[in-house]
Design a protein around this motif. Structure first.
Motif, PDB file in Angstrom:
ATOM      1  N   LEU A  42       0.832  -1.206   0.000  1.00  0.00           N
ATOM      2  CA  LEU A  42       0.000   0.000   0.000  1.00  0.00           C
ATOM      3  C   LEU A  42       0.868   1.258   0.000  1.00  0.00           C
ATOM      4  N   ARG A  43       1.925   1.246   0.810  1.00  0.00           N
ATOM      5  CA  ARG A  43       2.830   2.401   0.853  1.00  0.00           C
ATOM      6  C   ARG A  43       3.487   2.625  -0.515  1.00  0.00           C
ATOM      7  N   ALA A  44       3.900   1.551  -1.189  1.00  0.00           N
ATOM      8  CA  ALA A  44       4.520   1.679  -2.506  1.00  0.00           C
ATOM      9  C   ALA A  44       3.530   2.257  -3.517  1.00  0.00           C
ATOM     10  N   ALA A  45       2.274   1.838  -3.453  1.00  0.00           N
ATOM     11  CA  ALA A  45       1.247   2.381  -4.350  1.00  0.00           C
ATOM     12  C   ALA A  45       1.048   3.873  -4.086  1.00  0.00           C
ATOM     13  N   LEU A  46       1.059   4.237  -2.826  1.00  0.00           N
ATOM     14  CA  LEU A  46       0.906   5.640  -2.455  1.00  0.00           C
ATOM     15  C   LEU A  46       2.075   6.478  -2.977  1.00  0.00           C
ATOM     16  N   VAL A  47       3.302   5.997  -2.833  1.00  0.00           N
ATOM     17  CA  VAL A  47       4.489   6.708  -3.314  1.00  0.00           C
ATOM     18  C   VAL A  47       4.439   6.856  -4.838  1.00  0.00           C
ATOM     19  N   ARG A  48       4.098   5.769  -5.548  1.00  0.00           N
ATOM     20  CA  ARG A  48       4.015   5.852  -7.019  1.00  0.00           C
ATOM     21  C   ARG A  48       2.981   6.887  -7.443  1.00  0.00           C
ATOM     22  N   SER A  49       1.875   6.925  -6.723  1.00  0.00           N
ATOM     23  CA  SER A  49       0.813   7.875  -7.037  1.00  0.00           C
ATOM     24  C   SER A  49       1.269   9.307  -6.760  1.00  0.00           C
ATOM     25  N   GLN A  50       1.952   9.520  -5.636  1.00  0.00           N
ATOM     26  CA  GLN A  50       2.426  10.857  -5.290  1.00  0.00           C
ATOM     27  C   GLN A  50       3.466  11.369  -6.283  1.00  0.00           C
ATOM     28  N   ARG A  51       4.235  10.470  -6.865  1.00  0.00           N
ATOM     29  CA  ARG A  51       5.234  10.845  -7.878  1.00  0.00           C
ATOM     30  C   ARG A  51       4.604  11.070  -9.248  1.00  0.00           C
ATOM     31  N   GLU A  63       3.464   8.646 -11.111  1.00  0.00           N
ATOM     32  CA  GLU A  63       3.780   7.493 -11.960  1.00  0.00           C
ATOM     33  C   GLU A  63       2.551   6.645 -12.260  1.00  0.00           C
ATOM     34  N   THR A  64       1.632   6.582 -11.301  1.00  0.00           N
ATOM     35  CA  THR A  64       0.432   5.756 -11.464  1.00  0.00           C
ATOM     36  C   THR A  64      -0.758   6.448 -10.815  1.00  0.00           C
ATOM     37  N   ASP A  65      -1.915   5.887 -11.076  1.00  0.00           N
ATOM     38  CA  ASP A  65      -3.151   6.354 -10.462  1.00  0.00           C
ATOM     39  C   ASP A  65      -3.417   5.477  -9.232  1.00  0.00           C
ATOM     40  N   LEU A  66      -3.600   6.085  -8.067  1.00  0.00           N
ATOM     41  CA  LEU A  66      -3.777   5.332  -6.822  1.00  0.00           C
ATOM     42  C   LEU A  66      -4.974   4.387  -6.903  1.00  0.00           C
ATOM     43  N   GLU A  67      -6.066   4.839  -7.465  1.00  0.00           N
ATOM     44  CA  GLU A  67      -7.265   4.004  -7.557  1.00  0.00           C
ATOM     45  C   GLU A  67      -7.004   2.740  -8.381  1.00  0.00           C
ATOM     46  N   SER A  68      -6.324   2.896  -9.520  1.00  0.00           N
ATOM     47  CA  SER A  68      -6.061   1.713 -10.347  1.00  0.00           C
ATOM     48  C   SER A  68      -5.031   0.795  -9.690  1.00  0.00           C
ATOM     49  N   ASP A  69      -4.051   1.360  -8.980  1.00  0.00           N
ATOM     50  CA  ASP A  69      -3.085   0.529  -8.253  1.00  0.00           C
ATOM     51  C   ASP A  69      -3.775  -0.301  -7.177  1.00  0.00           C
ATOM     52  N   ILE A  70      -4.681   0.322  -6.431  1.00  0.00           N
ATOM     53  CA  ILE A  70      -5.395  -0.413  -5.383  1.00  0.00           C
ATOM     54  C   ILE A  70      -6.304  -1.467  -6.002  1.00  0.00           C
ATOM     55  N   ALA A  71      -6.923  -1.140  -7.125  1.00  0.00           N
ATOM     56  CA  ALA A  71      -7.761  -2.128  -7.814  1.00  0.00           C
ATOM     57  C   ALA A  71      -6.935  -3.358  -8.200  1.00  0.00           C
ATOM     58  N   LYS A  72      -5.710  -3.148  -8.667  1.00  0.00           N
ATOM     59  CA  LYS A  72      -4.834  -4.277  -9.013  1.00  0.00           C
ATOM     60  C   LYS A  72      -4.451  -5.077  -7.774  1.00  0.00           C
ATOM     61  N   LEU A  73      -4.166  -4.375  -6.663  1.00  0.00           N
ATOM     62  CA  LEU A  73      -3.823  -5.069  -5.415  1.00  0.00           C
ATOM     63  C   LEU A  73      -4.980  -5.933  -4.919  1.00  0.00           C
ATOM     64  N   LEU A  74      -6.203  -5.525  -5.237  1.00  0.00           N
ATOM     65  CA  LEU A  74      -7.395  -6.290  -4.855  1.00  0.00           C
ATOM     66  C   LEU A  74      -7.777  -7.348  -5.883  1.00  0.00           C
TER      67      LEU A  74
END
Length: 164
Positions: free
Chosen positions: A115-124, A126-137
């Motif tokens: 979750l922290r890595a997804a948050l960092v990528r989103s803050q940079r 690099e990615t969309d937080l919502e889509s990253d979390i969707a992939k994690l789920l």
């Protein structure tokens, strides 16, 4: 430590069905003959499911034995047991394999570092937080497999027990 779970073969070409059985038998150490029925969600393919019981880690071995086969869609689940969390593996030809740890109620448990890595990528940016979390789920896998799950409602389940 023992656990139990279910293998859902959502769709497989007819020619691949015996190979799926042989791969499962190799993991379980016993002959396997599945009851195959037509998969209406993908004409020309077949589906089967069965429940198993065995040592913790069987789900990952089953997923490893079946992963990478083109045109094969499957899921493997393992229930949590004393000292061992549950697991879920989903696999599609387009997306490959997805793995999640599940809690006692079947919820996907996402590790804090992911979750922290997804948050960092989103803050940079690099990615969309919502889509990253969707992939994690596992949402992309759920979206692709849902029509195949529906098509299998009412299908017979075969119980296989592994002697430990």
């Amino acid at each position: 430590m023992t656990t139990r779970g279910v293998l859902y073969v959502h769709s497989a070409p007819r020619a691949l069905c015996p190979h799926v059985e042989w791969a499962i038998a190799g993991v379980l150490g016993t002959r396997v003959g599945l009851d195959w029925i037509r998969q209406p969600a993908a004409p020309g393919t077949w589906r089967s499911e069965f429940s198993w019981q065995g040592q913790a880690g069987i789900a990952s071995k089953l997923a490893s034995a079946l992963r990478g086969w083109q045109l094969l869609r499957f899921e493997v689940t393992a229930e949590p047991s004393a000292g061992v969390e549950g697991e879920r593996y989903s696999c599609t030809p387009d997306l490959g394999i997805f793995h999640a740890v599940t809690g006692i109620h079947g919820d996907i448990m996402i590790p804090e570092d992911r979750l922290r890595a997804a948050l960092v990528r989103s803050q940079r940016g690099e990615t969309d937080l919502e889509s990253d979390i969707a992939k994690l789920l596992g949402k992309p896998w759920d979206d692709e497999l849902e029509p195949f799950r529906h098509a299998g409602e009412g299908a017979p389940v075969r119980w296989l027990h592994q002697v430990v």
